[in-house]
Every structure is written in C-alpha cells, then in structure tokens.
Scaffold this motif. Structure first.
Motif, PDB file in Angstrom:
ATOM      1  N   LEU A   7       4.860  34.683 -18.083  1.00  0.00           N
ATOM      2  CA  LEU A   7       5.180  34.152 -19.401  1.00  0.00           C
ATOM      3  C   LEU A   7       5.098  32.632 -19.353  1.00  0.00           C
ATOM      4  O   LEU A   7       5.585  32.004 -18.405  1.00  0.00           O
ATOM      5  N   GLN A   8       4.452  32.039 -20.350  1.00  0.00           N
ATOM      6  CA  GLN A   8       4.296  30.591 -20.450  1.00  0.00           C
ATOM      7  C   GLN A   8       4.784  30.155 -21.828  1.00  0.00           C
ATOM      8  O   GLN A   8       4.291  30.648 -22.845  1.00  0.00           O
ATOM      9  N   VAL A   9       5.755  29.232 -21.864  1.00  0.00           N
ATOM     10  CA  VAL A   9       6.310  28.783 -23.136  1.00  0.00           C
ATOM     11  C   VAL A   9       6.239  27.257 -23.194  1.00  0.00           C
ATOM     12  O   VAL A   9       6.839  26.577 -22.361  1.00  0.00           O
ATOM     13  N   GLY A  10       5.507  26.733 -24.182  1.00  0.00           N
ATOM     14  CA  GLY A  10       5.435  25.297 -24.375  1.00  0.00           C
ATOM     15  C   GLY A  10       4.137  24.698 -23.887  1.00  0.00           C
ATOM     16  O   GLY A  10       3.417  25.276 -23.078  1.00  0.00           O
ATOM     17  N   SER A  11       3.845  23.501 -24.371  1.00  0.00           N
ATOM     18  CA  SER A  11       2.560  22.856 -24.118  1.00  0.00           C
ATOM     19  C   SER A  11       2.275  22.645 -22.636  1.00  0.00           C
ATOM     20  O   SER A  11       1.244  23.083 -22.119  1.00  0.00           O
ATOM     21  N   PHE A  12       3.177  21.954 -21.932  1.00  0.00           N
ATOM     22  CA  PHE A  12       2.887  21.639 -20.531  1.00  0.00           C
ATOM     23  C   PHE A  12       2.876  22.895 -19.677  1.00  0.00           C
ATOM     24  O   PHE A  12       2.106  22.991 -18.712  1.00  0.00           O
ATOM     25  N   ALA A  13       3.700  23.869 -20.009  1.00  0.00           N
ATOM     26  CA  ALA A  13       3.682  25.145 -19.291  1.00  0.00           C
ATOM     27  C   ALA A  13       2.324  25.815 -19.437  1.00  0.00           C
ATOM     28  O   ALA A  13       1.797  26.413 -18.482  1.00  0.00           O
ATOM     29  N   ASN A  14       1.726  25.710 -20.614  1.00  0.00           N
ATOM     30  CA  ASN A  14       0.416  26.313 -20.825  1.00  0.00           C
ATOM     31  C   ASN A  14      -0.701  25.514 -20.165  1.00  0.00           C
ATOM     32  O   ASN A  14      -1.723  26.088 -19.769  1.00  0.00           O
TER      33      ASN A  14
END
Length: 563
Positions: A7-14
């Motif tokens: 799971l990836q949440v948020g801009s930098f995480a993506n």
C-alpha cells in the motif's frame, strides 16, 4: 504461497513505489532476456515474484501480471496516466446517455498532460513502431529535467483496482500540509468503502497472505488518512502484520520560515508518528533533511529538490529489505549457493520487536553500493558503510539489547565475481566480531542477484561507480554523474535495526507534543483544537510516545515525572 500486499499513500510514497516496482519489472525482464547476465536468469528459481505480483486475465483473454498494490494520492497526481491504467483497455471517457434529460448537455474536458519521451517510447514499444524509435540518451536527459509526477518514470502496468485518486482533493494544495486537514477524510462512507473494497479484492485472492507492506508520505494530510486506513486494517485483518515505512522527502524540512510554521510542523510530526505507530507491528521512519549531504551519498550525486532522485535511494533500501520475504525457504541441509536467510514479514517483526525488549521502531540503514566482501579491513568498512536514512539518531551507541536484520545482495567477492553466500556470511560475522557495538542478535539474508538499474532510474551515481556497481580506485575522467546507460546494476546492503539509537527521534516527538500541544502554549493549543483533538486524545498520544521512550531508556520515565 506467502503473498504480500503493498500500500502506498501520498505523493512521496508513490515516488518511492514507482522506483520500487521498476526494480521488480526490470528483474522480470532480465530473467527472460537471453542476453542478460546469468545471475538474473537464475534468480527466479529462488526469488518468488508471485509474492508481490498477481496473475490475471483481461476481458479479451490476455494474461496479465500486475503488482498486488493499492496506491492512493490526490486528484491530479497521475500526470498523463489514467487511474484505470492501459492494460485492461477499459474506456471510461464516454459520457453515459441520460434518457430522462431532454435539455442541452455540455462537456468540459481538461487538456491532458503530454507524455514525456520515456512514456512515448513505451507507447511505441507496445505498438511495435520501429520508425519512431527514441534514443535512450534522449530519454535519460529528458527524465532528469521533466519529472513532475511519479507516473512520469513508471514502466509498470497496474491493475485497474490499484490506483485511487481522492476526488475533490487536489495535489499541490498548501492547505493540506498538516495532519488536521486530513482528519475524517477516510471516514467519508463512500471513500472508506471504495478503498476497503479494493484492499479486499487483493487480499481475498491470496492463498496465505504474509502481511502488508505500507509506505506512507507522512508530511501532510494524507498521513491522517493513512492512520485511519491502518486502523481499519487492524480491525478487519487482526492477524495480518503491517510493516510500515513513514517516508518524507526533503521539502517539508526546508519550507519552515515562521514560528507558527515550526510549531505546526512539530505538532504534526508528533501526532502523525503516534497515530501511525499505533496500528502497525513495526515502523521504520525514512527521510533525511538533506540526502545529498549525508554519508549515504558517499558515492551518489543527489539533487535534494528532486523527489525523483531522493525516492530512488529509499526505494533501493526497501527493495533490499523485502528480498527475504520472497526467498524460497531451503531445507536445513540444503545450500543453493545463491540465497540464504528466507524470512516472512512476521518473522522480521518477531526478530526486531519480539527478541528482548518490545521495541517496534526500527532504523533503516543502507550501503549503496555495498562494499566488496574481500580484502583487508573489509569487515570494519562494511559496518561503517551502512548509514541511517533518518537524521535524528545517536551515533556509536553501545546497546547490548540491539537486534538487527541485514540483507546483502549482489556484493562482489574475491576475483571480481559476485560473492557466494558463504563469503558474505564470513565477512558479516567477522565484522561483528571486531565491532565494539555488537548486537544481541543479527539475522542475515543474502542473495547473489544485485539491484538492477532500469532505464528510467535517475543519473545519481558518482564517477567512482563502475558498470556493475563496483567501486573504482579512481574516478572516471570527465564524468560527474552516471545513470542507467553507464551503471547496469549495483550491489546493495540494507539493515533494519531495533536500537536505542532511535531515542532522539522518539524523544523529540514527545517533547513536541508536550511543549506545543499539551503544555501552556497558546499557539499550539489553539492549533490542535482546530485540528479536532481533545485533551484526552493528546494525553493518549503522549502515553504512547512515553512508553516507546521508556522501553529503550527505562530511566527516562522517572526523570520526566520528577520535572
């Protein structure tokens, strides 16, 4: 099967996730390429990619192989990519007919983002268009100067259930830069059900899920959404462990100009970490204020203002740490000579948070590239080369209860060949024997397969890094930074450690909460009230942080009570 859902949440995480999945896609491509290094072809026998990927089929009967992933971000964060992807060719652009409406219909269509050279080249490749072939040199140069979205350099096909845009919340909106702005977003009934259904889609098709790998950009309001999502996961999947990376790019550290902004950021950091850590089994903060000035970048050339650069380094560390999760377990007497140290997510958590004291906060260290596993004093150099990916840690801490899990893969041994499993083991064991700060326990995982460098990887290697990631005795003349056209793979070492070295990080967040949110601070008190937090909630968070600090420093609680 021991499936892992990411799971990836948020801009930098993506951004981190985009690089992470590019590594996996590159491994899959090299494994089937007859001209690639045999080390990549062999890896499929021992590294099970089905742990991260799912097999499927389109309505047209075409077989698919896509990441078992949910990605959440603001609306407008996908650039030229559709949230439905292109693999399943589902057309959602047409306006449905409304037979009961007899009036005029007007359609407002935004100008689509233009694809960069890399994405154009992918389209040409899929269409087998040989006449418009774009040069790799032009692609690399264009990416260095044009990346704005995480999709700009993604070479992976995603399942239509994977990408979720938050309708009505747009990217680059300054008012969403704190935890309070994100409270109750996940609680909206439709959004909560849609995201939960997508997670259920991936989980229910698993034979035996080993855990969730969760990456969250904790710099803004989506940290609050991630916290509520984690709470929902903890309620529905009680026995499924969550390994959480709360990540942050350099931007939030550099934009603090006023006292109000500093107080807001400090309270956000304390609340965000307290909430996120409450609903996972193990949490590892990652993100340096200036990656380029850190020891991590001894052989790297990073531009801190580019998320495209920074996220590549963090993604390399995550790739290395999760390798043991997909290693095929070997029998007690078997020795492939290729991999060793298979471990699932629960095994990692039990090692770091279950041996000795119950500390659930880990430090992620990496060596990029990893040093050679032979030669004089290599043992000491190996441990010195591992550097933390957060700044608020103590150096040279003597912690008799420290526990570590290390992964070394693709490292070179004597003769310039990839080191065998036994060579790596001997080097690591020797390193700890000569170290003044030997941990209570260290689990070692090794693999001969290095980190592949895909074409859209940024040009961040120094002139001391060779084609296979070997460290050169002298820099290459007239070369400032090198990218995927010059460096094809690199050896990596990464380590997660449970150590009292994390105490400064925890203590700072406890101090932030007490001084700015609970004690008599007019600005802080007003702010947390505007975010919707009551006294009881803040005191619960303070208790959570206090217990974390007391776990690593038993005398801390007594000293704080006496203040």
């Amino acid at each position: 099967m021991r499936e892992l859902v990411t799971l990836q949440v948020g801009s930098f995480a993506n951004f981190i996730g985009s690089h992470f999945w590019n590594f996996q896609d590159e491994l899959l491509g090299l494994a089937s390429d007859p001209d690639s290094d045999p080390v990549f072809k062999t890896h499929q026998q021992y590294l099970n990619m089905d742990v991260l990927y799912r097999s499927g089929e389109t309505l047209q009967g075409n077989l698919t192989y896509t990441p078992r992933l949910i990605s959440i971000d603001y609306q407008g964060s996908l650039g030229s990519m559709s949230s439905r992807g292109t693999l399943y060719n589902e057309d959602s652009s047409s306006v449905p007919e409304v037979p009961t409406w007899t009036g005029c219909i007007s359609t407002q269509v935004a100008e689509p983002c233009k694809k960069n050279l890399f994405l154009q080249s992918l389209s040409e490749e899929e269409q087998n268009d040989k006449e418009k072939e774009i040069r790799d040199e032009d692609i690399v140069e264009n990416l260095e100067n044009s990346v704005k979205y995480w999709t700009d350099f993604s070479k992976v096909h995603y399942h239509p259930q994977s990408i979720y845009e938050l309708s009505g919340l747009f990217v680059d909106t300054a008012e969403f830069d704190n935890y309070g702005a994100g409270r109750d977003i996940f609680s909206k009934s439709l959004l909560r059900e849609e995201i939960s259904d997508r997670l259920r889609f991936f989980v229910e098709e698993c034979d035996h899920i080993q855990g969730f790998q969760f990456i969250v950009d904790d710099s803004g309001s989506l940290s609050a959404l991630a916290g509520d999502f984690l709470e929902s996961i903890a309620d529905e999947y009680t026995n499924t462990p969550v390994l959480l990376y709360n990540a942050r790019g350099p931007g939030p550290y550099s934009n603090l100009k006023s006292r109000n902004q500093i107080i807001s950021r400090n309270i956000h950091d304390a609340i965000s970490f307290s909430r996120l850590s409450s609903f996972c089994k193990l949490i590892a903060p990652i993100g340096l204020p200036s990656l380029s000035k850190s020891k991590v970048c001894t052989f790297l050339c990073i531009e801190d203002e580019k998320p495209y650069h920074c996220s590549a380094v963090y993604a390399a560390g995550l790739h290395s740490i999760c390798l043991p999760f997909r290693m095929e377990p070997l029998g007690p007497t078997s020795n492939s000579g290729y991999v060793s140290g298979a471990m699932d997510v629960n095994g990692l958590i039990q090692t770091l948070a279950g041996i000795g004291r119950q500390n659930k906060v880990a430090i992620l260290d990496i060596a990029m590239p990893a040093p050679i596993m032979s030669g004089e004093q290599v043992e000491q150099f190996l441990l010195r080369s591992l550097q933390p990916l957060i700044s608020e840690t103590a150096d040279d801490v003597e912690d008799s209860q420290a526990v570590e899990s290390m992964t070394v893969h693709g490292a070179f041994g004597s003769g310039g060949e990839h080191a065998s499993v036994s060579e790596v083991m001997n080097t690591v064991n020797a390193a700890y024997e000569h170290s003044l700060t030997r941990p209570l326990f260290c689990h070692l995982s090794t693999a001969r397969c290095p980190l592949p460098i895909p074409l859209p990887f940024p040009s961040i290697f120094s002139s001391r890094v060779g084609k296979q990631g070997e460290l050169l005795s002298s820099p290459i003349p007239s070369s400032q930074s090198r990218g995927s056209l010059d460096v094809h793979s690199i050896p990596m070492a990464a380590r997660l450690r449970s150590s009292s070295a994390i105490l400064p990080y925890l203590e700072n967040r406890l101090v932030y909460l007490r001084r700015c949110g609970i004690e008599n601070c007019a600005l802080g008190t007003k702010l947390v009230r505007s975010w919707g937090f009551g006294t009881d909630e803040l005191e619960d968070m303070e208790q959570t942080l206090s217990e974390m600090v007391a776990t690593l420093n038993p005398g801390y609680q007594n000293s704080s009570d006496s203040d």
